[in-house]
Design a protein around this motif. Sequence first.
Motif, PDB file in Angstrom:
ATOM      1  N   GLU A  22       0.841  -1.201   0.000  1.00  0.00           N
ATOM      2  CA  GLU A  22       0.000   0.000   0.000  1.00  0.00           C
ATOM      3  C   GLU A  22       0.876   1.251   0.000  1.00  0.00           C
ATOM      4  O   GLU A  22       0.603   2.208  -0.720  1.00  0.00           O
ATOM      5  CB  GLU A  22      -0.933  -0.008   1.215  1.00  0.00           C
ATOM      6  N   ARG A  23       1.940   1.239   0.808  1.00  0.00           N
ATOM      7  CA  ARG A  23       2.863   2.385   0.825  1.00  0.00           C
ATOM      8  C   ARG A  23       3.520   2.568  -0.535  1.00  0.00           C
ATOM      9  O   ARG A  23       3.675   3.691  -1.010  1.00  0.00           O
ATOM     10  CB  ARG A  23       3.927   2.194   1.907  1.00  0.00           C
ATOM     11  N   ILE A  24       3.891   1.472  -1.168  1.00  0.00           N
ATOM     12  CA  ILE A  24       4.508   1.549  -2.495  1.00  0.00           C
ATOM     13  C   ILE A  24       3.524   2.153  -3.502  1.00  0.00           C
ATOM     14  O   ILE A  24       3.888   3.013  -4.304  1.00  0.00           O
ATOM     15  CB  ILE A  24       5.000   0.160  -2.962  1.00  0.00           C
ATOM     16  N   ARG A  25       2.268   1.732  -3.457  1.00  0.00           N
ATOM     17  CA  ARG A  25       1.250   2.299  -4.365  1.00  0.00           C
ATOM     18  C   ARG A  25       1.069   3.795  -4.102  1.00  0.00           C
ATOM     19  O   ARG A  25       0.924   4.593  -5.031  1.00  0.00           O
ATOM     20  CB  ARG A  25      -0.071   1.557  -4.209  1.00  0.00           C
ATOM     21  N   THR A  26       1.098   4.171  -2.816  1.00  0.00           N
ATOM     22  CA  THR A  26       0.964   5.583  -2.473  1.00  0.00           C
ATOM     23  C   THR A  26       2.149   6.380  -3.019  1.00  0.00           C
ATOM     24  O   THR A  26       1.967   7.451  -3.610  1.00  0.00           O
ATOM     25  CB  THR A  26       0.878   5.762  -0.942  1.00  0.00           C
ATOM     26  N   VAL A  27       3.355   5.852  -2.841  1.00  0.00           N
ATOM     27  CA  VAL A  27       4.549   6.534  -3.349  1.00  0.00           C
ATOM     28  C   VAL A  27       4.497   6.623  -4.866  1.00  0.00           C
ATOM     29  O   VAL A  27       4.820   7.669  -5.450  1.00  0.00           O
ATOM     30  CB  VAL A  27       5.836   5.813  -2.874  1.00  0.00           C
ATOM     31  N   GLU A  28       4.092   5.555  -5.526  1.00  0.00           N
ATOM     32  CA  GLU A  28       3.983   5.580  -6.985  1.00  0.00           C
ATOM     33  C   GLU A  28       2.966   6.625  -7.435  1.00  0.00           C
ATOM     34  O   GLU A  28       3.191   7.346  -8.400  1.00  0.00           O
ATOM     35  CB  GLU A  28       3.605   4.200  -7.515  1.00  0.00           C
ATOM     36  N   GLY A  29       1.849   6.708  -6.714  1.00  0.00           N
ATOM     37  CA  GLY A  29       0.838   7.723  -7.041  1.00  0.00           C
ATOM     38  C   GLY A  29       1.387   9.125  -6.849  1.00  0.00           C
ATOM     39  O   GLY A  29       1.169  10.008  -7.687  1.00  0.00           O
ATOM     40  N   ASN A  30       2.103   9.333  -5.746  1.00  0.00           N
ATOM     41  CA  ASN A  30       2.707  10.643  -5.496  1.00  0.00           C
ATOM     42  C   ASN A  30       3.743  10.975  -6.560  1.00  0.00           C
ATOM     43  O   ASN A  30       3.843  12.112  -7.009  1.00  0.00           O
ATOM     44  CB  ASN A  30       3.345  10.695  -4.106  1.00  0.00           C
ATOM     45  N   TYR A  31       4.520   9.977  -6.958  1.00  0.00           N
ATOM     46  CA  TYR A  31       5.527  10.178  -8.000  1.00  0.00           C
ATOM     47  C   TYR A  31       4.865  10.575  -9.314  1.00  0.00           C
ATOM     48  O   TYR A  31       5.308  11.500  -9.987  1.00  0.00           O
ATOM     49  CB  TYR A  31       6.364   8.906  -8.183  1.00  0.00           C
ATOM     50  N   THR A  32       3.781   9.897  -9.644  1.00  0.00           N
ATOM     51  CA  THR A  32       3.060  10.217 -10.878  1.00  0.00           C
ATOM     52  C   THR A  32       2.506  11.635 -10.818  1.00  0.00           C
ATOM     53  O   THR A  32       2.608  12.392 -11.791  1.00  0.00           O
ATOM     54  CB  THR A  32       1.926   9.208 -11.109  1.00  0.00           C
ATOM     55  N   ASN A  33       1.941  12.016  -9.676  1.00  0.00           N
ATOM     56  CA  ASN A  33       1.427  13.379  -9.516  1.00  0.00           C
ATOM     57  C   ASN A  33       2.547  14.404  -9.655  1.00  0.00           C
ATOM     58  O   ASN A  33       2.383  15.435 -10.317  1.00  0.00           O
ATOM     59  CB  ASN A  33       0.739  13.556  -8.166  1.00  0.00           C
ATOM     60  N   LEU A  34       3.689  14.120  -9.038  1.00  0.00           N
ATOM     61  CA  LEU A  34       4.832  15.024  -9.123  1.00  0.00           C
ATOM     62  C   LEU A  34       5.331  15.134 -10.559  1.00  0.00           C
ATOM     63  O   LEU A  34       5.612  16.221 -11.056  1.00  0.00           O
ATOM     64  CB  LEU A  34       5.954  14.547  -8.200  1.00  0.00           C
ATOM     65  N   GLU A  35       5.419  13.999 -11.226  1.00  0.00           N
ATOM     66  CA  GLU A  35       5.871  13.979 -12.618  1.00  0.00           C
ATOM     67  C   GLU A  35       4.931  14.807 -13.493  1.00  0.00           C
ATOM     68  O   GLU A  35       5.379  15.620 -14.312  1.00  0.00           O
ATOM     69  CB  GLU A  35       5.937  12.538 -13.114  1.00  0.00           C
ATOM     70  N   ASN A  36       3.636  14.643 -13.318  1.00  0.00           N
ATOM     71  CA  ASN A  36       2.658  15.417 -14.096  1.00  0.00           C
ATOM     72  C   ASN A  36       2.779  16.910 -13.803  1.00  0.00           C
ATOM     73  O   ASN A  36       2.708  17.739 -14.711  1.00  0.00           O
ATOM     74  CB  ASN A  36       1.241  14.933 -13.808  1.00  0.00           C
ATOM     75  N   THR A  37       2.982  17.253 -12.529  1.00  0.00           N
ATOM     76  CA  THR A  37       3.140  18.656 -12.157  1.00  0.00           C
ATOM     77  C   THR A  37       4.376  19.250 -12.823  1.00  0.00           C
ATOM     78  O   THR A  37       4.339  20.361 -13.357  1.00  0.00           O
ATOM     79  CB  THR A  37       3.254  18.798 -10.629  1.00  0.00           C
ATOM     80  N   LEU A  49       5.869  18.188 -15.567  1.00  0.00           N
ATOM     81  CA  LEU A  49       5.659  18.289 -17.009  1.00  0.00           C
ATOM     82  C   LEU A  49       4.767  19.472 -17.358  1.00  0.00           C
ATOM     83  O   LEU A  49       5.027  20.207 -18.323  1.00  0.00           O
ATOM     84  CB  LEU A  49       5.063  16.988 -17.546  1.00  0.00           C
ATOM     85  N   LYS A  50       3.706  19.694 -16.569  1.00  0.00           N
ATOM     86  CA  LYS A  50       2.825  20.838 -16.814  1.00  0.00           C
ATOM     87  C   LYS A  50       3.580  22.138 -16.604  1.00  0.00           C
ATOM     88  O   LYS A  50       3.437  23.081 -17.375  1.00  0.00           O
ATOM     89  CB  LYS A  50       1.606  20.778 -15.899  1.00  0.00           C
ATOM     90  N   SER A  51       4.386  22.187 -15.549  1.00  0.00           N
ATOM     91  CA  SER A  51       5.169  23.387 -15.266  1.00  0.00           C
ATOM     92  C   SER A  51       6.166  23.641 -16.386  1.00  0.00           C
ATOM     93  O   SER A  51       6.341  24.775 -16.827  1.00  0.00           O
ATOM     94  CB  SER A  51       5.901  23.221 -13.928  1.00  0.00           C
ATOM     95  N   HIS A  52       6.810  22.579 -16.837  1.00  0.00           N
ATOM     96  CA  HIS A  52       7.773  22.696 -17.934  1.00  0.00           C
ATOM     97  C   HIS A  52       7.070  23.219 -19.182  1.00  0.00           C
ATOM     98  O   HIS A  52       7.585  24.108 -19.861  1.00  0.00           O
ATOM     99  CB  HIS A  52       8.426  21.334 -18.202  1.00  0.00           C
ATOM    100  N   GLN A  53       5.890  22.709 -19.459  1.00  0.00           N
ATOM    101  CA  GLN A  53       5.129  23.148 -20.634  1.00  0.00           C
ATOM    102  C   GLN A  53       4.752  24.613 -20.493  1.00  0.00           C
ATOM    103  O   GLN A  53       4.851  25.370 -21.453  1.00  0.00           O
ATOM    104  CB  GLN A  53       3.875  22.287 -20.813  1.00  0.00           C
ATOM    105  N   SER A  54       4.344  25.025 -19.295  1.00  0.00           N
ATOM    106  CA  SER A  54       3.956  26.427 -19.107  1.00  0.00           C
ATOM    107  C   SER A  54       5.174  27.341 -19.253  1.00  0.00           C
ATOM    108  O   SER A  54       5.057  28.439 -19.805  1.00  0.00           O
ATOM    109  CB  SER A  54       3.278  26.639 -17.756  1.00  0.00           C
ATOM    110  N   HIS A  55       6.342  26.886 -18.792  1.00  0.00           N
ATOM    111  CA  HIS A  55       7.558  27.684 -18.981  1.00  0.00           C
ATOM    112  C   HIS A  55       7.904  27.794 -20.465  1.00  0.00           C
ATOM    113  O   HIS A  55       8.277  28.868 -20.943  1.00  0.00           O
ATOM    114  CB  HIS A  55       8.736  27.080 -18.219  1.00  0.00           C
ATOM    115  N   GLN A  56       7.781  26.691 -21.179  1.00  0.00           N
ATOM    116  CA  GLN A  56       8.038  26.731 -22.616  1.00  0.00           C
ATOM    117  C   GLN A  56       7.078  27.697 -23.302  1.00  0.00           C
ATOM    118  O   GLN A  56       7.494  28.494 -24.153  1.00  0.00           O
ATOM    119  CB  GLN A  56       7.891  25.341 -23.231  1.00  0.00           C
TER     120      GLN A  56
END
Length: 96
Positions: free
Chosen positions: A30-45, A47-54
């Motif tokens: 369960e902790r691993i799934r939570t970390v993976e979910g947090n990682y995915t959220n961070l990655e998306n954030t 990427l969105k930030s990078h796109q907005s900077h571009q």
Amino acid sequence: MADLLETFEKVKNHEERILILEENDLKHEERIRTVEGNYTNLENTILKSHQSHQDFFRDTLSKQWDLIKARDESKDNDRKRGHEIALTDQEIKKTN
């Protein structure tokens, strides 16, 4: 008989430890799934930030390019007006 009871207690304790380990494995998964979910959220954030900077830099460069073109056109128009003024001054001097 005491040996049998001792063996039974060992088996019972062993089963309890196995159950505890299985519960811990479930918690760990369960902790691993939570970390993976947090990682995915961070990655998306990121990427969105990078796109907005571009987008921001692209817009800024586009505006700067427009300003440069407008400046060059203004300089060309000033040169043309200066040339027309000089021609007009020459014609005035000729007619005087």
